[in-house]
Design a protein around this motif. Structure first.
Motif, PDB file in Angstrom:
ATOM      1  N   TRP A 124       1.385   6.490  -6.824  1.00 55.64           N
ATOM      2  CA  TRP A 124       0.230   7.272  -7.280  1.00 55.64           C
ATOM      3  C   TRP A 124       0.481   8.767  -7.123  1.00 55.64           C
ATOM      4  O   TRP A 124       0.144   9.559  -8.018  1.00 55.64           O
ATOM      5  CB  TRP A 124      -1.012   6.855  -6.501  1.00 55.64           C
ATOM      6  CG  TRP A 124      -2.235   7.629  -6.878  1.00 55.64           C
ATOM      7  CD1 TRP A 124      -2.968   7.508  -8.026  1.00 55.64           C
ATOM      8  CD2 TRP A 124      -2.863   8.662  -6.112  1.00 55.64           C
ATOM      9  NE1 TRP A 124      -4.014   8.402  -8.026  1.00 55.64           N
ATOM     10  CE2 TRP A 124      -3.972   9.117  -6.855  1.00 55.64           C
ATOM     11  CE3 TRP A 124      -2.599   9.236  -4.867  1.00 55.64           C
ATOM     12  CZ2 TRP A 124      -4.817  10.127  -6.400  1.00 55.64           C
ATOM     13  CZ3 TRP A 124      -3.430  10.236  -4.419  1.00 55.64           C
ATOM     14  CH2 TRP A 124      -4.530  10.679  -5.172  1.00 55.64           C
ATOM     15  N   SER A 148       2.471   1.714  -3.391  1.00 54.34           N
ATOM     16  CA  SER A 148       1.444   2.121  -4.356  1.00 54.34           C
ATOM     17  C   SER A 148       1.012   3.556  -4.139  1.00 54.34           C
ATOM     18  O   SER A 148       0.803   4.307  -5.101  1.00 54.34           O
ATOM     19  CB  SER A 148       0.240   1.183  -4.248  1.00 54.34           C
ATOM     20  OG  SER A 148       0.612  -0.163  -4.481  1.00 54.34           O
ATOM     21  N   LEU A 149       0.884   3.957  -2.875  1.00 60.23           N
ATOM     22  CA  LEU A 149       0.517   5.339  -2.580  1.00 60.23           C
ATOM     23  C   LEU A 149       1.600   6.304  -3.060  1.00 60.23           C
ATOM     24  O   LEU A 149       1.295   7.346  -3.660  1.00 60.23           O
ATOM     25  CB  LEU A 149       0.288   5.504  -1.080  1.00 60.23           C
ATOM     26  CG  LEU A 149      -0.045   6.917  -0.590  1.00 60.23           C
ATOM     27  CD1 LEU A 149      -1.328   7.426  -1.239  1.00 60.23           C
ATOM     28  CD2 LEU A 149      -0.171   6.956   0.933  1.00 60.23           C
ATOM     29  N   ILE A 204       0.834  -1.210   0.000  1.00 62.99           N
ATOM     30  CA  ILE A 204       0.000   0.000   0.000  1.00 62.99           C
ATOM     31  C   ILE A 204       0.867   1.257   0.000  1.00 62.99           C
ATOM     32  O   ILE A 204       0.589   2.233  -0.718  1.00 62.99           O
ATOM     33  CB  ILE A 204      -0.945  -0.004   1.222  1.00 62.99           C
ATOM     34  CG1 ILE A 204      -2.094  -0.977   0.989  1.00 62.99           C
ATOM     35  CG2 ILE A 204      -1.513   1.378   1.481  1.00 62.99           C
ATOM     36  CD1 ILE A 204      -3.052  -0.560  -0.105  1.00 62.99           C
ATOM     37  N   LEU A 240      -6.193   2.061  -4.739  1.00 64.41           N
ATOM     38  CA  LEU A 240      -5.992   2.392  -3.329  1.00 64.41           C
ATOM     39  C   LEU A 240      -7.264   2.175  -2.523  1.00 64.41           C
ATOM     40  O   LEU A 240      -7.221   1.664  -1.392  1.00 64.41           O
ATOM     41  CB  LEU A 240      -5.530   3.845  -3.198  1.00 64.41           C
ATOM     42  CG  LEU A 240      -4.083   4.149  -3.598  1.00 64.41           C
ATOM     43  CD1 LEU A 240      -3.841   5.657  -3.595  1.00 64.41           C
ATOM     44  CD2 LEU A 240      -3.103   3.463  -2.659  1.00 64.41           C
TER      45      LEU A 240
END
Length: 217
Positions: free
Chosen positions: A21, A17-18, A14, A95
């Motif tokens: 992004w 990925s955050l 996470i 997300l």
């Protein structure tokens, strides 16, 4: 051991990925996709992004002008806009979905199969987001290299060079793909989640207590 490392892998996925992004959104709006240094005036640096072209001066700061028409842009910039919007949208949706599928989230603890599907779908969305972030920056980089080494262009004509936004975009795509891969790896585990075992034991104890109550005279 899988149960110990699984929440850590999910959290790492996470976070990567955050980060990817956020970098993808930053890449979309940065004007430094291409840089141009003029030999006649080395104090000026021209930059071009998906939305505007800017000129920076040491004394006057930076002045930018938005592009007048979407159709007037080069093909690589037009397609890059669409792909970067797709990257940002799929990353945001990933997300949201993968967030609800985390084991550390108490919501839906009894529905582990659905949470695992959310994690898997979120990881796939991060893959899509990462790929759609890498493709446009790589395309712009490729066209920049072709124009730089084009022999048909006179040597006196200034050449565009790589901008900082391209490197940010490559890093964003790498983080998104890595984060999605970590999340998908956690869904491959066939171990029973501790919360499921806890609820199963609690229900069995309740049934035993009910049977003892019924059997008492």
């Amino acid at each position: 051991m899988a149960l110990v490392y699984q929440p850590m892998m999910q959290l790492s996925g996470i976070l990567f990925s955050l980060l990817g992004w956020v970098l993808s959104c930053l890449t979309t709006y940065l004007p430094q996709w291409k840089n141009l240094n003029l030999e006649l005036n080395e104090l000026e640096i021209w930059t071009m992004g998906l939305w505007q072209a800017c000129v920076g001066q040491e004394e006057g700061g930076m002045q930018c002008k938005d592009f007048d028409s979407f159709l007037a842009l080069p093909p690589e910039l037009r397609i890059s806009r669409i792909l970067m919007f797709l990257s940002n949208g799929s990353g945001l949706l990933g997300l949201l979905l993968s967030g609800f599928g985390l084991d550390c989230l108490k919501i839906g603890e009894r529905q582990q199969e659905q949470k695992k599907r959310l994690l898997l779908f979120g990881g796939m969305l991060f893959w899509i987001s990462g790929i759609t972030a890498i493709v446009p920056v790589s395309w712009v980089a490729h066209s920049t290299v072709q124009e730089f080494w084009d022999e048909n262009i006179p040597d006196i004509v200034p050449r565009w060079d790589f901008g900082e936004a391209l490197f940010v975009g490559w890093l964003a795509g790498f983080c998104l793909i890595l984060g999605g891969s970590l999340l998908n790896c956690t869904t491959c585990s066939t171990e029973v989640h501790p919360s499921s075992v806890r609820y199963a034991v609690a229900e069995q104890q309740d049934q035993c207590q009910c049977l003892e109550t019924e059997t008492r005279p």
